[in-house]
Design a protein around this motif. Sequence first.
Motif, PDB file in Angstrom:
ATOM      1  N   LEU A  89       0.836  -1.204   0.000  1.00 53.41           N
ATOM      2  CA  LEU A  89       0.000   0.000   0.000  1.00 53.41           C
ATOM      3  C   LEU A  89       0.875   1.261   0.000  1.00 53.41           C
ATOM      4  N   TYR A 137     -12.593 -10.310  -7.435  1.00 49.82           N
ATOM      5  CA  TYR A 137     -11.665 -10.038  -6.332  1.00 49.82           C
ATOM      6  C   TYR A 137     -11.922 -11.019  -5.177  1.00 49.82           C
ATOM      7  N   ARG A 148      -9.234  -8.868   0.338  1.00 52.40           N
ATOM      8  CA  ARG A 148      -9.720  -8.297  -0.919  1.00 52.40           C
ATOM      9  C   ARG A 148      -8.937  -7.026  -1.258  1.00 52.40           C
ATOM     10  N   THR A 149      -8.677  -6.215  -0.233  1.00 54.93           N
ATOM     11  CA  THR A 149      -7.915  -4.980  -0.458  1.00 54.93           C
ATOM     12  C   THR A 149      -6.513  -5.311  -0.963  1.00 54.93           C
ATOM     13  N   GLY A 152      -6.591  -5.881  -4.563  1.00 50.65           N
ATOM     14  CA  GLY A 152      -6.664  -4.614  -5.313  1.00 50.65           C
ATOM     15  C   GLY A 152      -5.318  -3.926  -5.362  1.00 50.65           C
ATOM     16  N   VAL A 153      -4.633  -3.904  -4.241  1.00 50.14           N
ATOM     17  CA  VAL A 153      -3.325  -3.233  -4.163  1.00 50.14           C
ATOM     18  C   VAL A 153      -2.319  -3.933  -5.077  1.00 50.14           C
ATOM     19  N   LEU A 155      -2.899  -5.631  -7.711  1.00 49.03           N
ATOM     20  CA  LEU A 155      -3.221  -5.382  -9.128  1.00 49.03           C
ATOM     21  C   LEU A 155      -2.734  -3.985  -9.555  1.00 49.03           C
ATOM     22  N   VAL A 156      -2.930  -3.011  -8.688  1.00 48.30           N
ATOM     23  CA  VAL A 156      -2.436  -1.661  -9.031  1.00 48.30           C
ATOM     24  C   VAL A 156      -0.919  -1.695  -9.149  1.00 48.30           C
TER      25      VAL A 156
ATOM     26  N   ASP B   6      -4.823   5.921  -7.502  1.00 44.18           N
ATOM     27  CA  ASP B   6      -4.632   4.810  -8.454  1.00 44.18           C
ATOM     28  C   ASP B   6      -5.476   3.606  -8.064  1.00 44.18           C
ATOM     29  N   LEU B   7      -5.534   3.366  -6.743  1.00 39.09           N
ATOM     30  CA  LEU B   7      -6.302   2.205  -6.280  1.00 39.09           C
ATOM     31  C   LEU B   7      -7.785   2.366  -6.638  1.00 39.09           C
ATOM     32  N   SER B  10      -8.182   1.797 -10.367  1.00 39.73           N
ATOM     33  CA  SER B  10      -8.038   0.380 -10.732  1.00 39.73           C
ATOM     34  C   SER B  10      -9.295  -0.407 -10.346  1.00 39.73           C
ATOM     35  N   LEU B  11      -9.762  -0.161  -9.139  1.00 40.62           N
ATOM     36  CA  LEU B  11     -10.977  -0.869  -8.695  1.00 40.62           C
ATOM     37  C   LEU B  11     -12.175  -0.480  -9.554  1.00 40.62           C
ATOM     38  N   ASP B  14     -11.964  -2.254 -12.775  1.00 42.03           N
ATOM     39  CA  ASP B  14     -12.242  -3.690 -12.591  1.00 42.03           C
ATOM     40  C   ASP B  14     -13.657  -3.941 -12.060  1.00 42.03           C
ATOM     41  N   ALA B  16     -14.849  -3.318  -9.194  1.00 45.67           N
ATOM     42  CA  ALA B  16     -14.723  -4.007  -7.906  1.00 45.67           C
ATOM     43  C   ALA B  16     -14.963  -3.045  -6.739  1.00 45.67           C
ATOM     44  N   TRP B  42      -7.215   4.072 -17.521  1.00 43.89           N
ATOM     45  CA  TRP B  42      -7.196   2.845 -16.705  1.00 43.89           C
ATOM     46  C   TRP B  42      -8.050   1.745 -17.344  1.00 43.89           C
TER      47      TRP B  42
END
Lengths: 176, 549
Positions: A89, A137, A148-149, A152-153, A155-156, B6-7, B10-11, B14, B16, B42
């Motif tokens: 993160l 996810y 889940r977070t 996401g992290v 993937l970024v 960015d997060l 991205s979510l 997606d 999400a 994105w």
Amino acid sequence: MTVSLAFEILYKEYYVRVFGLARRLLNSTPQAEDATQEVFMRAYRNFKRYDSQQPFWQWIATITNNHCVDLLRKRSRGQKLFGDEEIELELLESPGIHSLTALIDAESANALTEAITKLPDKYRVPLVLAYFNEATYEQISTDLSISRTHVGVLLVRAKQQLRAYLEDSGLKRAQS
Amino acid sequence: MTHLTDLQFSLYADKALGDRELNFVSQHLESCVQCQASRDDWIAEKQHIVIALNTDDAATASIPPAPKFTKRLSMRDFAIANVLTGLVIWLAQFLWKTLFGELIVNTFSRFAFPIPDVYGLLVSAALYLSQEGATMIENYLGFVVLCLVAMSLIWLVHLFRKPRSTLAFCFVVAVSGGLFTPSPALALEHRHDENSVTVAASETIDDTLVIAADTVIVEGTVTGDLIAVGERVIVNGSIGGNLIAFAETVTLHGEVNGSVITAGSSVELSDIVIKGDLWAAAGDISFDRESSVRRNMTAATEMVSVAGEVRGDLTVFGETAELSGTVGKDFEAFSGRVNLLGNATVAGNLRFRTNDEDKLQKSSTATVGGEIEFLPSSSKSEPENRYFTGDFYLGQIARLVSAFIFGVALLWLFPALRDESLEDGIDGLKTAGIGLVTLVSLPVIVLIFAITLIGLPLSIFGFFSWLLLVYTAKIVLASVIGQQLLGATSSHDSLLLTILSGLVVVIVAVNLPFIGGIINFILTIIGIGLIVRFLLDYTAGLNGQRGSS
């Protein structure tokens, strides 16, 4: 028709997809070949547990994910395969790089495929599961036993790394 | 103005984001042109990655030949193979011996069916076991060892492929240890003859001796144990270990360093010294005044006469007990009548379980050092309500435990049995009908087979199968009930809990007052029906597989 004969038909139908997934996850063709054989053997031995209401691909893809992640965990020799959520993160806060689209326009599309193979396991695996296997996810977090977070992290971070690789290769080309 | 992270992008790309976060991001995007551009980037980026991943050259990869799909030989398969092999070997030997060796030859030579008495049967069985049993067991053990060797070789290969396989390593070490550890020397000698076997007075047997014959005479010395089976057993010699004798007539003299266990129509002990215990069961037992038991004597008999010396306790079950000798400790009698004759001496207490004190006859010269107690005989007391006795509950717990162990083993060996179920009441009725027909018809078929000589072994096999079926029926049904109770569609994950809960229900139900018997019968026939249905489905499945292949 015997079960083993029926399974040979399934093998021929799904081999390419299973192999593709395994290769993306393991980032190694020989290992993916072995893993694919093992996945089909496991599927055969546990066929009675297969719920016919569920698509076969979904079931065998889960076996593939689990087997490949197990192999990757062994390969990581006890270290956390998907890193620490907090640290990842923090890495997100690093200054943004050019968008991937712009970079791909400048580079060839093949460069992206190559860049994916260069990703560390911890970024590549969730990326493959999300964009190749089309897993949600929630599914990824269950398969990889992370939050889940965290998914996401990762993937970024994977996307940021891809941009960095492409930018780097673009610079090198420009210099040469 | 703070832009999206960015997060969040991205979510969003997606799909999400959670509902609240999505609302926030959507509102922000409506008012922020810069973030709108980033969002498009994105989303496009995701598309590029999807395309890159799916344009993999794996699609063009050649498909290697399919591996040979075989299931691993599990421990369950191994256990089944062993059991079946054992059965086949046993059955083959039994048929060979029974059909060709004994029955046919006997029948054609005599043209009549001899009705052997119990001692004749005992001698025949002992002879048969001593002649064939050892070979049979050796064959079977040989097969088991062969299987273990094969298994260990396979696991050894597995070990090389997966060096961390601890279980495989332990197994190989254990099997190797077992195979290479020298086996103990077999200190057993057996003699058998259809007529008579004699151990001469000059002879000394340094091993344990097993004798099976019509007449057994032991005059010599046996340093180990002596096991003698026959119609007549006479021991005059010296026995270093224990003496076990079964015969119509048992006559024992001499000296036994261990204990004596004997049974027959008549047991006579004269001029014998037994340094251990004496356990005797017979129509009548006599223990003369020259005889002595250094420890305890227990006799179950119609008539026992003890004239010798018992240094420990004397316990008698039977109709009449006569004591004219001495008892070093207590004398306890569970008999109809006790006579203390002549100079009979009981150093301890005399406990006599009777409801009629007149049943004790004591001569004026007989002495009892302790007290004479008359205890009420349980057989004459009022029948007790079984639900108020601890034995009942202990018995039911033992029943539950044994059924549980058997059930787990059964469903582990035959997991397809776990899939049996009762759809509805009609299905239950049909199953019960099948069970009832089987329950009644199988003994009839067995009986018909038993009439013919060739069918006799089959009828014995059928009879034991029927007994097994009746015992197994309620266990299988308990598994079905357990599944219904736990609401499980499949009991694969909770086998132990399923069987246990089902068995508890079944055992409680069959013990209900008044209706327990009826419930027991109904549950049994439903259980039998389930097993028969399973066997029919299994056979049909096999035939179907064979047909399609």
